[in-house]
Design an enzyme around this catalytic site. Sequence first.
Site, PDB file in Angstrom:
ATOM      1  N   CYS A  20      -5.712 -27.434   9.296  1.00 55.91           N
ATOM      2  CA  CYS A  20      -4.529 -26.707   9.781  1.00 55.91           C
ATOM      3  C   CYS A  20      -4.041 -27.376  11.080  1.00 55.91           C
ATOM      4  CB  CYS A  20      -4.878 -25.241  10.042  1.00 55.91           C
ATOM      5  SG  CYS A  20      -5.585 -24.917  11.656  1.00 55.91           S
ATOM      6  N   CYS A  51     -11.406 -28.205   8.922  1.00 61.25           N
ATOM      7  CA  CYS A  51     -10.133 -27.521   8.655  1.00 61.25           C
ATOM      8  C   CYS A  51      -8.974 -28.480   8.900  1.00 61.25           C
ATOM      9  CB  CYS A  51     -10.016 -26.310   9.588  1.00 61.25           C
ATOM     10  SG  CYS A  51      -8.471 -25.386   9.383  1.00 61.25           S
ATOM     11  N   CYS A  82      -6.278 -27.328  14.211  1.00 61.67           N
ATOM     12  CA  CYS A  82      -7.500 -28.152  14.159  1.00 61.67           C
ATOM     13  C   CYS A  82      -7.196 -29.641  14.085  1.00 61.67           C
ATOM     14  CB  CYS A  82      -8.346 -27.748  12.953  1.00 61.67           C
ATOM     15  SG  CYS A  82      -8.950 -26.068  13.076  1.00 61.67           S
ATOM     16  N   ASP A 106      -7.506  -7.642   1.122  1.00 62.90           N
ATOM     17  CA  ASP A 106      -6.549  -7.722   2.230  1.00 62.90           C
ATOM     18  C   ASP A 106      -7.274  -7.271   3.496  1.00 62.90           C
ATOM     19  OD1 ASP A 106      -6.233  -4.616   1.731  1.00 62.90           O
ATOM     20  OD2 ASP A 106      -5.265  -5.075   3.651  1.00 62.90           O
ATOM     21  N   HIS A 143      -4.742 -20.800  12.088  1.00 63.02           N
ATOM     22  CA  HIS A 143      -6.068 -21.328  11.713  1.00 63.02           C
ATOM     23  C   HIS A 143      -6.858 -20.287  10.920  1.00 63.02           C
ATOM     24  CE1 HIS A 143     -10.082 -22.836  11.642  1.00 63.02           C
ATOM     25  NE2 HIS A 143     -10.470 -21.667  12.127  1.00 63.02           N
ATOM     26  N   ASP A 193       0.851  -1.174   0.000  1.00 66.40           N
ATOM     27  CA  ASP A 193       0.000   0.000   0.000  1.00 66.40           C
ATOM     28  C   ASP A 193       0.894   1.234   0.000  1.00 66.40           C
ATOM     29  OD1 ASP A 193      -3.009   0.942   1.894  1.00 66.40           O
ATOM     30  OD2 ASP A 193      -2.154   1.641   0.001  1.00 66.40           O
TER      31      ASP A 193
END
Length: 372
Positions: A306, A304, A309, A266, A335, A92
């Site tokens: 990840c 999930c 999890c 974003d 996560h 940005d």
Amino acid sequence: MTEFRYELLATDGKARLGRIHTAHGVIDTPAFMPVGTAATVKGMLPENVADTGAQILLGNTYHLMLRPGAERIARLGGLHKFMNWDKPILTDSGGYQVMSLSKLRKITEDGVTFKSHIDGRKFALSPERSMEIQHLLGSTITMAFDECTPFPATEQQAADSMRMSMRWAKRSKDAFVEREGYALYGIQQGSVFENLRRESSEKLAELDLPGHSVGGLAVGEGQQIMFDTLDFCVDMLPANKPRYLMGVGKPSDLVGAVMRGIDQFDCVLPTRSGRNAQAFTHRGTLNLKNGRHRDDDRPLDDQCNCPACTKYSRAYLHHLIKAGEILGAVLLTWHNLAYYQDLMRGMREAIAAGRMEQFARDFYAGQEGGDI
Ligand SMILES: CC1(C)O[C@@H]2[C@@H](CO[C@@]3(CNc4nc5cc6c(=O)[nH]c(N)nc6cc5[nH]4)OC(C)(C)O[C@@H]23)O1
Ligand SMILES: [Zn+2]
């Protein structure tokens, strides 16, 4: 070398499936860009961010110019090398962060002067200096230097602000150093006014830039006003170039904005919330500070894969949070980033299969979760 190119692969209503080709690799869209403000996605190793499916990160001119300095990063090989991320980085341009973070700032036609929120040192930003900083960083996608019009604004205030941003967009393009596979994005302004959004889009079209963002939203207007504005302002941007909605958002914002034609996002929410014990799941959001989790050995989100999890229970995550353990923030950040990437992947697959409407219905039904 690769030229910067957007491929539109499929549409489903206003939703688009696409692919952006850049000097640092490919971005499948719709895409979520994790925020790496100070040259790090807070609490995450870059390889683990990539493992969640992220193909591009966001960096900030404002933060990096204050610390450690753009010239220093350039001397050390550029931002990609500095933070060990070799895929695309979008930075940005700094104007908005000046307004939302710094003290004692002054805006003139030339640009902004301000005092660092870190140590009070004086700095200046202009279209030319912002382009120079983003070039020094080696950003794959550079954002034009603009002013994010505050909300609410009168039509006259929004017009004056947008028109200055359009003059700054021209100066940004004139100062931008073209490199194959790199891009400068223009930023549409105009607040919630259809005529001003159109005027902004026409001014940007004259610059013939490879991508654009919708600026001036996610500034406190709320979801409904944001969606009502997107209903008319997204189509004003070229359909054969990427459209990026800055600063957005929570999961339901992403679903609604994809259905209105947005390709890139974003937001600090998944990382900031992760550090604050909040988890986004397929069944809604959870706060792991809540004592009801202390004996719950179920995974955070059974859909999930990840590490948080697959390897730990809600009880353990609750314990880490209550104990103020760093691992709690790391696992919940991990996560949330994985959840956001799963959501984007799900939308890409739905658009490819022409079932985005059904995806949205299932998403909203899931979020009503009930006993999560
Ligand atoms: C959603 C959430 C959680 O994100 C937080 C906090 C408040 O909203 C955010 C996100 N919204 C947001 N709108 C933007 C508009 C522009 C813009 O018009 N121009 C340029 N150059 N950059 C922009 C960046 C933007 N970020 O804005 C700051 C103040 C950066 O913190 C973020 O709420
Ligand atoms: Zn998970």
